[in-house]
Design a protein around this motif. Structure first.
Motif, short mmCIF file in Angstrom:
data_model
loop_
_atom_site.label_atom_id
_atom_site.label_comp_id
_atom_site.label_asym_id
_atom_site.label_seq_id
_atom_site.Cartn_x
_atom_site.Cartn_y
_atom_site.Cartn_z
N LEU A 168 0.58 5.89 -11.89
CA LEU A 168 1.13 5.30 -13.12
C LEU A 168 0.33 5.73 -14.35
O LEU A 168 0.91 5.99 -15.41
N GLU A 169 -0.99 5.79 -14.22
CA GLU A 169 -1.82 6.23 -15.35
C GLU A 169 -1.49 7.67 -15.72
O GLU A 169 -1.42 8.02 -16.90
N LEU A 170 -1.26 8.50 -14.73
CA LEU A 170 -0.90 9.89 -14.97
C LEU A 170 0.44 9.98 -15.71
O LEU A 170 0.57 10.69 -16.71
N LEU A 171 1.43 9.23 -15.25
CA LEU A 171 2.74 9.25 -15.89
C LEU A 171 2.69 8.69 -17.31
O LEU A 171 3.33 9.23 -18.23
N VAL A 172 1.95 7.60 -17.50
CA VAL A 172 1.82 7.02 -18.85
C VAL A 172 1.11 8.00 -19.78
O VAL A 172 1.51 8.17 -20.94
N GLY A 173 0.07 8.67 -19.28
CA GLY A 173 -0.64 9.66 -20.09
C GLY A 173 0.25 10.81 -20.52
O GLY A 173 0.24 11.23 -21.69
#
Length: 135
Positions: free
Chosen positions: A41-46
């Motif tokens: 999720l952090e990767l996608l949000v970034g």
């Protein structure tokens, strides 16, 4: 708007960097387990925040006016700069961003633009002049 997009780019890059670092550390420690949901999720949000920042910082799109430019070039033709290539061909003005392709019939539509390519407009004009001369 420039400050907002710069902030978005910075935050997005930080999220993306942290997600990549976390994924690297996770795969080093736990080689055979899938990535945890929080890293994904952090990767996608970034990526989403960084993409939004890049789009927000881009210039406004310009209207496509190729038809106007092509009509002007057809009417006026290109003008020589007085410089020549190594092959002896004359370099034409900067008004035509596609001059390096040599797709037209040379300067003002007279002559062969590219070696090995036939200038249809020029040949049609020559033929019309020839027909008028015969009458």
């Amino acid at each position: 708007m420039a400050v907002f997009s710069a902030v978005l780019n910075t935050v997005g890059a930080l999220f993306l960097t942290h997600a990549v670092y976390s994924a690297h550390e996770h795969t080093t420690a736990f080689a055979n387990t899938p990535l945890p949901l929080d890293i994904t999720l952090e990767l996608l949000v970034g990526v989403l925040i960084l993409s939004t920042g890049i789009v927000a910082s881009a210039d406004k799109l310009k209207p496509i006016q190729y038809a106007n430019w092509a009509g002007q070039m057809s009417r006026e033709g290109r003008k020589p700069e007085g410089k020549y290539t190594r092959e002896g061909e004359e370099i034409l003005s900067e008004g035509d961003p596609y001059a390096f392709l040599g797709l037209d019939g040379g300067i003002g539509g007279k002559g062969e633009g590219r070696r090995g390519f036939w200038d249809v407009k020029g040949k049609r004009k020559e033929y019309n002049e020839w027909v008028r001369g015969k009458q």
